[in-house]
Design a protein around this motif. Structure first.
Motif, PDB file in Angstrom:
ATOM      1  N   LYS A  69     -42.122 -12.835  -8.648  1.00 40.60           N
ATOM      2  CA  LYS A  69     -42.146 -12.370  -7.249  1.00 40.60           C
ATOM      3  C   LYS A  69     -42.209 -13.543  -6.272  1.00 40.60           C
ATOM      4  O   LYS A  69     -42.520 -14.673  -6.651  1.00 40.60           O
ATOM      5  CB  LYS A  69     -43.317 -11.411  -7.031  1.00 40.60           C
ATOM      6  N   CYS A  70     -41.907 -13.219  -5.031  1.00 37.20           N
ATOM      7  CA  CYS A  70     -41.883 -14.219  -3.958  1.00 37.20           C
ATOM      8  C   CYS A  70     -43.313 -14.700  -3.682  1.00 37.20           C
ATOM      9  O   CYS A  70     -44.219 -13.888  -3.530  1.00 37.20           O
ATOM     10  CB  CYS A  70     -41.272 -13.582  -2.713  1.00 37.20           C
ATOM     11  N   TYR A  71     -43.484 -16.024  -3.599  1.00 37.09           N
ATOM     12  CA  TYR A  71     -44.818 -16.574  -3.330  1.00 37.09           C
ATOM     13  C   TYR A  71     -45.322 -16.172  -1.943  1.00 37.09           C
ATOM     14  O   TYR A  71     -46.519 -16.176  -1.697  1.00 37.09           O
ATOM     15  CB  TYR A  71     -44.776 -18.106  -3.380  1.00 37.09           C
ATOM     16  N   TYR A  72     -44.411 -15.888  -1.042  1.00 39.98           N
ATOM     17  CA  TYR A  72     -44.820 -15.611   0.335  1.00 39.98           C
ATOM     18  C   TYR A  72     -45.078 -14.117   0.592  1.00 39.98           C
ATOM     19  O   TYR A  72     -46.149 -13.748   1.045  1.00 39.98           O
ATOM     20  CB  TYR A  72     -43.755 -16.101   1.319  1.00 39.98           C
ATOM     21  N   CYS A  73     -44.059 -13.268   0.306  1.00 35.59           N
ATOM     22  CA  CYS A  73     -44.212 -11.849   0.674  1.00 35.59           C
ATOM     23  C   CYS A  73     -44.626 -10.985  -0.511  1.00 35.59           C
ATOM     24  O   CYS A  73     -44.902  -9.804  -0.344  1.00 35.59           O
ATOM     25  CB  CYS A  73     -42.935 -11.308   1.301  1.00 35.59           C
ATOM     26  N   GLU A  74     -44.642 -11.566  -1.712  1.00 36.09           N
ATOM     27  CA  GLU A  74     -45.056 -10.868  -2.938  1.00 36.09           C
ATOM     28  C   GLU A  74     -44.099  -9.751  -3.347  1.00 36.09           C
ATOM     29  O   GLU A  74     -44.497  -8.820  -4.053  1.00 36.09           O
ATOM     30  CB  GLU A  74     -46.473 -10.298  -2.820  1.00 36.09           C
ATOM     31  N   ALA A 121     -39.367 -18.371  -3.437  1.00 36.32           N
ATOM     32  CA  ALA A 121     -39.318 -17.461  -2.287  1.00 36.32           C
ATOM     33  C   ALA A 121     -38.084 -16.568  -2.349  1.00 36.32           C
ATOM     34  O   ALA A 121     -37.037 -16.966  -2.859  1.00 36.32           O
ATOM     35  CB  ALA A 121     -39.320 -18.243  -0.982  1.00 36.32           C
ATOM     36  N   CYS A 122     -38.214 -15.363  -1.804  1.00 32.40           N
ATOM     37  CA  CYS A 122     -37.057 -14.469  -1.737  1.00 32.40           C
ATOM     38  C   CYS A 122     -36.147 -14.959  -0.606  1.00 32.40           C
ATOM     39  O   CYS A 122     -36.592 -15.674   0.292  1.00 32.40           O
ATOM     40  CB  CYS A 122     -37.512 -13.026  -1.497  1.00 32.40           C
ATOM     41  N   PRO A 123     -34.858 -14.571  -0.641  1.00 39.70           N
ATOM     42  CA  PRO A 123     -33.933 -15.034   0.405  1.00 39.70           C
ATOM     43  C   PRO A 123     -34.354 -14.615   1.809  1.00 39.70           C
ATOM     44  O   PRO A 123     -34.032 -15.285   2.781  1.00 39.70           O
ATOM     45  CB  PRO A 123     -32.602 -14.379   0.017  1.00 39.70           C
ATOM     46  N   LYS A 124     -35.085 -13.488   1.927  1.00 40.19           N
ATOM     47  CA  LYS A 124     -35.514 -13.032   3.259  1.00 40.19           C
ATOM     48  C   LYS A 124     -36.591 -13.955   3.833  1.00 40.19           C
ATOM     49  O   LYS A 124     -36.559 -14.302   5.009  1.00 40.19           O
ATOM     50  CB  LYS A 124     -36.046 -11.596   3.185  1.00 40.19           C
ATOM     51  N   CYS A 125     -37.555 -14.334   3.019  1.00 41.89           N
ATOM     52  CA  CYS A 125     -38.608 -15.250   3.507  1.00 41.89           C
ATOM     53  C   CYS A 125     -38.049 -16.652   3.711  1.00 41.89           C
ATOM     54  O   CYS A 125     -38.456 -17.375   4.609  1.00 41.89           O
ATOM     55  CB  CYS A 125     -39.765 -15.318   2.503  1.00 41.89           C
ATOM     56  N   ASN A 126     -37.102 -17.034   2.842  1.00 42.06           N
ATOM     57  CA  ASN A 126     -36.588 -18.405   2.856  1.00 42.06           C
ATOM     58  C   ASN A 126     -35.460 -18.611   3.856  1.00 42.06           C
ATOM     59  O   ASN A 126     -35.176 -19.733   4.270  1.00 42.06           O
ATOM     60  CB  ASN A 126     -36.101 -18.761   1.429  1.00 42.06           C
ATOM     61  N   LYS A 212     -43.423  -9.074   9.048  1.00 41.70           N
ATOM     62  CA  LYS A 212     -43.464  -7.729   9.646  1.00 41.70           C
ATOM     63  C   LYS A 212     -42.106  -7.035   9.550  1.00 41.70           C
ATOM     64  O   LYS A 212     -41.931  -5.956  10.125  1.00 41.70           O
ATOM     65  CB  LYS A 212     -43.875  -7.826  11.124  1.00 41.70           C
ATOM     66  N   ARG A 213     -41.137  -7.636   8.864  1.00 41.30           N
ATOM     67  CA  ARG A 213     -39.794  -7.041   8.824  1.00 41.30           C
ATOM     68  C   ARG A 213     -39.855  -5.631   8.210  1.00 41.30           C
ATOM     69  O   ARG A 213     -40.637  -5.370   7.287  1.00 41.30           O
ATOM     70  CB  ARG A 213     -38.809  -7.945   8.070  1.00 41.30           C
ATOM     71  N   THR A 214     -38.997  -4.760   8.749  1.00 48.15           N
ATOM     72  CA  THR A 214     -39.080  -3.329   8.419  1.00 48.15           C
ATOM     73  C   THR A 214     -38.958  -3.033   6.916  1.00 48.15           C
ATOM     74  O   THR A 214     -39.790  -2.305   6.368  1.00 48.15           O
ATOM     75  CB  THR A 214     -38.025  -2.548   9.226  1.00 48.15           C
TER      76      THR A 214
HETATM   77 ZN   LIG Z   1     -40.453 -13.088   0.288  1.00 52.72          ZN
END
Ligand SMILES: [Zn+2]
Length: 305
Positions: A69-74, A121-126, A212-214
């Motif tokens: 999983k993504c380290y940032y958003c999990e 990280a996932c592409p959305k966080c990164n 906070k992205r939807t």
């Molecule tokens: Zn993420």
């Protein structure tokens, strides 16, 4: 985001300490250009597999079974998008929180292959709409002419994410492996899956990573809704007389075990789970008719994981 402590900064994968990698670092330093790395070392299979394993609190990944999983958003996002190796301190450019380039800084080019600077990280966080090259600091940004010491050996001590020199920058974004318990006390969630910062670093980390992205909020809400749905189903069978209080208590215990297990670091959104375990009433108990609330609380206190 949650605190990861699996990685040992002083024991990087061998690829990151190879002679060729050190030469690449020297070149990046002499040209002040972090783009020279082009993924050659920091995206090596050995590095990616270690990061994936650590993301779910393991030492080795089982690619057939495990879900990194993504380290940032999990988020567990391998099913829809590949997790990326992310430089906490951007290697080729430095931007403030609004995405404006720091013209006086060429990025952290000497950290392009630094183990303590790499997260998954996932592409959305990164991506550029979130973290991208943003790395706001509260103090003077660190620059370096050479991380090589007098004997021309690579001096990693000054490159570690928890080194005195780098911490003196006062980074705004939390480092998942450095900031420890501060992360845990800096965020709250509500039963709609929304995240809130409790202090300046928490609020700005949310902003930098767009937490906070939807779609992410909906994914977090689904975890809570799934638990509530199970609670309601068993309450309905109780009210219909299909099960008695003993049966309801049995099913409550299964649900409460899930609520507690969701705090495990290999689970998605485990920081939110920590929060709803502390605030059990507002997330779950208050949704239960008064006469069954005590039963639910007893079931929660009786299960262990
Ligand atoms: Zn993420």
């Amino acid at each position: 985001m949650i605190y990861w402590k699996r990685k040992i900064f002083l024991l990087p994968p061998s690829k990151l300490l190879s002679k060729n990698c050190i030469e690449k670092i020297s070149k990046a330093v002499s040209k002040k250009d972090g783009d020279l790395f082009k993924g050659t070392y920091y995206k090596a299979d050995e590095v990616v597999e270690k990061l994936k394993a650590y993301s779910i609190n393991k030492d080795h990944i089982n690619i057939k079974k495990d879900e990194p999983k993504c380290y940032y958003c999990e988020s567990i996002s391998e099913n829809v998008a590949t997790l990326q190796v992310e430089h906490y301190r951007p290697k080729a450019k430095s931007q403030d929180i609004d995405g404006v380039d720091d013209e006086d800084h060429n990025g952290y080019y000497w950290l392009g292959a630094e183990w303590s600077n790499l997260v998954l990280a996932c592409p959305k966080c990164n991506g550029r709409s979130a973290k991208g090259n943003k790395f706001p600091v509260g103090n003077v940004r660190v620059k370096t002419d050479s991380p090589l010491n007098a004997n021309n050996n690579f001096d990693r001590a000054s490159c570690l994410a928890n080194s005195e020199q780098l911490l003196s920058e006062q980074p705004i974004l939390f480092h998942p492996e450095v900031d420890g318990k501060e992360i845990k006390i800096s965020f709250t969630f509500n039963s709609d899956g929304e995240i809130f910062g409790l202090n300046d670093r928490g609020k700005k980390s949310i902003e930098i990573l767009d937490l906070k992205r939807t779609p992410l909020t909906i994914a977090r809400k689904k975890v809570i809704d799934s638990i509530l749905s199970k609670i309601r189903t068993h309450l309905m069978t109780r009210q219909m007389g299909i099960i008695d209080d003993t049966g309801l208590r049995y099913y409550f215990k299964i649900i409460c075990k899930e609520i507690k297990c969701n705090r495990k670091k290999n689970k998605p959104y485990s920081l939110m789970a920590v929060y709803y375990n502390i605030n059990l009433d507002s997330f779950f108990t208050n949704e239960i008719p008064m006469q069954y609330r005590e039963l639910f609380k007893q079931a929660y206190n009786e299960v262990f994981y």
